[in-house]
Enzyme design. Sequence first.
Site, PDB file in Angstrom:
ATOM      1  N   GLU A   1      22.041   3.424 -70.479  1.00  0.00           N
ATOM      2  CA  GLU A   1      21.781   4.019 -69.167  1.00  0.00           C
ATOM      3  C   GLU A   1      22.996   4.786 -68.662  1.00  0.00           C
ATOM      4  OE1 GLU A   1      18.562   0.913 -67.178  1.00  0.00           O
ATOM      5  OE2 GLU A   1      20.700   0.407 -67.193  1.00  0.00           O
TER       6      GLU A   1
ATOM      7  N   CYS B   1      20.928  13.683 -41.184  1.00  0.00           N
ATOM      8  CA  CYS B   1      19.909  12.737 -41.626  1.00  0.00           C
ATOM      9  C   CYS B   1      18.595  13.060 -40.944  1.00  0.00           C
ATOM     10  CB  CYS B   1      20.320  11.303 -41.318  1.00  0.00           C
ATOM     11  SG  CYS B   1      19.121  10.083 -41.884  1.00  0.00           S
TER      12      CYS B   1
ATOM     13  N   ASP C   1      16.610  20.545 -38.897  1.00  0.00           N
ATOM     14  CA  ASP C   1      16.244  21.778 -38.218  1.00  0.00           C
ATOM     15  C   ASP C   1      17.312  22.829 -38.481  1.00  0.00           C
ATOM     16  OD1 ASP C   1      18.203  21.978 -35.794  1.00  0.00           O
ATOM     17  OD2 ASP C   1      17.509  19.897 -35.781  1.00  0.00           O
TER      18      ASP C   1
ATOM     19  N   ASP D   1      14.983   8.329 -46.243  1.00  0.00           N
ATOM     20  CA  ASP D   1      15.496   7.083 -46.804  1.00  0.00           C
ATOM     21  C   ASP D   1      14.636   6.601 -47.965  1.00  0.00           C
ATOM     22  OD1 ASP D   1      17.659   6.929 -45.150  1.00  0.00           O
ATOM     23  OD2 ASP D   1      16.688   5.645 -43.659  1.00  0.00           O
TER      24      ASP D   1
ATOM     25  N   GLY E   1      17.572  10.142 -38.764  1.00  0.00           N
ATOM     26  CA  GLY E   1      18.444   9.856 -37.629  1.00  0.00           C
ATOM     27  C   GLY E   1      18.294  10.864 -36.515  1.00  0.00           C
TER      28      GLY E   1
END
Length: 213
Positions: free
Chosen positions: A108, A20, A28, A42, A23
Amino acid sequence: YYDIMAQLTSAFPHVLFEGCCSGGGRFDPGVLAYMPQIWTSDNSDAVCRLKIQYSPSMCYPLSTMGAHVSAVPNHQTRRITSLKTRADVAYTGMFGFELDVTSMTDEELAQIAEQAAFAKHIQPLMLSGRFYRLRSPFETNECIWQVVSEEKDHAFFMACRVLTGIVRDRHYEPKVQLRGLDPEAVYEDAATGKRYSGSLLMHRGITVAYAFE
């Protein structure tokens, strides 16, 4: 952190761990040894995602970026975008859905079934294709990118014009020149059925007809 991830992935080699970005700021190269994909942000709003996904593409392959179709109004921006727009942006990454299917219409549901099938169809292209940034959402009112297969026989092209009201965008050019194609090949537009030579697409370009939804 790396030591903990090394222990976890060694103990559970068949579990796909996802990193994340938020987080711990761990988008990296090192963490990709343990978690091959990372949740990019997010903020899943499709318009915001143009910049969010454009930026890490400078250093990281598309296969590392989590990109989902989420509900509207968006939980962070409250923006409403069409299912098509949300999917078009999310295709260029590790595609997924974050939707409450029990609240969706039959139309949808049929649309997301088509989107899931298309995402699976182009997944090999997103995993190994060459990514081209054609217009920057940081510099223009558009975001245009392209993925070309290693064999140059398939390509994915995404163009988004952010604001419809900007009529004097000094960066706006009606034609877009594609890159990385085989100049001798003939490419068929999956949406319209029209056929173009690779040479024409790269040198003359094509006019993007935006459908404002």
